[in-house]
Design a protein around this motif. Structure first.
Motif, mmCIF file in Angstrom:
data_model
loop_
_atom_site.group_PDB
_atom_site.id
_atom_site.type_symbol
_atom_site.label_atom_id
_atom_site.label_comp_id
_atom_site.label_asym_id
_atom_site.label_seq_id
_atom_site.Cartn_x
_atom_site.Cartn_y
_atom_site.Cartn_z
ATOM 1 N N GLU A 1 -31.016 53.800 51.420
ATOM 2 C CA GLU A 1 -30.181 54.746 51.709
ATOM 3 C C GLU A 1 -30.402 56.365 51.628
ATOM 4 O O GLU A 1 -30.333 57.175 52.428
ATOM 5 N N TYR B 1 -23.601 62.133 52.027
ATOM 6 C CA TYR B 1 -24.128 60.817 51.957
ATOM 7 C C TYR B 1 -24.569 60.329 50.981
ATOM 8 O O TYR B 1 -24.558 59.158 50.217
ATOM 9 N N HIS C 1 -23.880 57.232 48.686
ATOM 10 C CA HIS C 1 -24.875 56.122 48.588
ATOM 11 C C HIS C 1 -25.973 56.517 47.672
ATOM 12 O O HIS C 1 -27.126 56.506 47.714
ATOM 13 N N LYS D 1 -28.700 52.758 43.133
ATOM 14 C CA LYS D 1 -27.895 51.748 42.482
ATOM 15 C C LYS D 1 -29.022 51.770 41.114
ATOM 16 O O LYS D 1 -30.183 51.757 41.164
#
Length: 178
Positions: free
Chosen positions: A83, A149, A153, A156
Motif C-alpha cells: 500500500e 494515506y 498504511h 507492517k
C-alpha cells in the motif's frame, strides 16, 4: 456546502466500494475551503449568495484530484503492490494529470473571477472562490493525500512468528527459536 460534502461522500463510497477510502478524498475539502477564503480575502470580498455556488463547484473539482490518486493506488494494491509503495507510485504517475486539471480549472474560471463590466459584480464572487480553492488544494492534494494515506498504511513490521533472516538460510518459526 454541507449538502455537497455529504453527497460527495455518498457518491465516493459507492464508487470506491468502501466507507473509509472517501475520507482521504474529503481531506481535500478543508484545503479547498482555505484556498477559497484566502482568495476572497485577497480580493476584498465576503461570503455571499453568489460565492456559495462557487464553493459547491469547488468541492466537485478538488475531489477529482484526490480520486485520481486514491483510485490509482487501489489499482496498484489490487495488482499486488504494498500500500505505501502503491501510493508513492500513484503520486508520481498522477502528478501531471492533477497539475493539468488544476491549471485548466483555474484558468477556465479566471475570466469569471476578473470580469469587469455591467453585471460582473455577481459573477466575480462565483469565479473567485473556485479559483483560489482549486489552486491551493491542487498543490496541497499532492502532499496531504499521500501523507495521510502513508500515515494510516505504514509498512507492517516483521512479525516475530517467522524469522526469515536466520543464519542457516532456513526460515524458522517462533516455536523453534530459543
Amino acid at each position: 456546502i454541507a449538502t455537497a460534502i455529504v453527497l460527495t461522500y455518498l457518491v465516493l463510497a459507492a464508487s470506491l466500494e468502501s466507507f473509509s477510502k472517501p475520507i482521504y478524498i474529503l481531506i481535500t475539502i478543508p484545503l479547498a475551503l482555505v484556498g477559497m477564503l484566502w482568495a476572497l480575502r485577497l480580493a476584498g470580498m465576503s461570503i455571499g449568495a453568489f460565492v456559495l455556488p462557487g464553493g459547491v463547484l469547488l468541492i466537485g473539482i478538488v475531489a477529482n484530484n484526490a480520486v485520481l490518486l486514491i483510485d490509482h493506488a487501489q489499482q496498484l494494491v489490487r495488482g499486488g503492490m504494498a500500500e505505501a509503495e502503491a501510493m508513492l507510485r500513484a503520486m508520481i504517475l498522477e502528478f501531471r494529470p492533477v497539475i493539468m486539471i488544476t491549471i485548466a480549472a483555474a484558468f477556465g474560471m479566471w475570466p469569471l473571477a476578473v470580469a469587469k463590466g455591467l453585471g460582473s459584480g455577481m459573477s466575480v464572487g462565483l469565479g473567485m472562490s473556485p479559483v483560489g480553492g482549486i489552486v491551493v488544494s491542487g498543490v496541497l492534494t499532492l502532499i496531504v493525500i499521500p501523507a495521510a494515506y502513508l500515515l494510516i498504511h505504514q509498512p507492517k513490521s516483521v512479525s516475530k512468528e517467522t524469522d526469515f533472516g536466520s543464519r542457516t538460510g532456513k526460515a524458522t518459526t517462533a516455536s523453534e527459536l530459543p
